[in-house]
Design an enzyme around this catalytic site. Structure first.
Site, short mmCIF file in Angstrom:
data_model
loop_
_atom_site.label_atom_id
_atom_site.label_comp_id
_atom_site.label_asym_id
_atom_site.label_seq_id
_atom_site.Cartn_x
_atom_site.Cartn_y
_atom_site.Cartn_z
NE ARG A 20 101.55 37.06 13.73
CZ ARG A 20 102.17 36.21 12.94
NH1 ARG A 20 102.82 36.64 11.89
NH2 ARG A 20 102.17 34.92 13.19
CG ASN A 38 104.48 37.91 15.59
OD1 ASN A 38 103.61 38.50 16.22
ND2 ASN A 38 104.46 36.60 15.44
#
Length: 92
Positions: A20, A38
């Site tokens: 990320r 996520n």
């Protein structure tokens, strides 16, 4: 150049490897807006908006990911840009 939107879901070893954070850095460096997060099932999901050539670059990056990631599959869905984002963020 016309703006596009790309929604991706990335499968593999993509959590716990700074996917990320690195996606956010790459997107910002390309001038893209959107988000990354996520998923509960271990995948990573992201939406990118920007110029088509730059969105294609982030797609290529997502197919490899950061050091430590093992990308097995990237589902991609191209859409019309909505202009709803003014930055790129990590969703929690």
């Amino acid at each position: 150049m016309a703006k596009v939107r790309l929604h991706v879901v990335i499968e593999g070893r993509v959590q716990g490897v700074f996917f990320r954070a690195n996606t956010r850095e790459e997107a910002i460096s390309l001038g893209l807006n959107g988000w990354v997060r996520n998923c509960l099932d271990g995948r990573v999901e992201a939406v990118f908006e920007g110029e088509k050539d730059k969105v294609e670059k982030i797609l290529k990056w997502c197919e490899k990911g950061p050091l430590g990631a093992i990308v097995r599959n990237v589902e991609e869905n191209w859409e019309q840009a909505t202009g709803e984002f003014d930055s790129f963020s990590i969703k929690y």
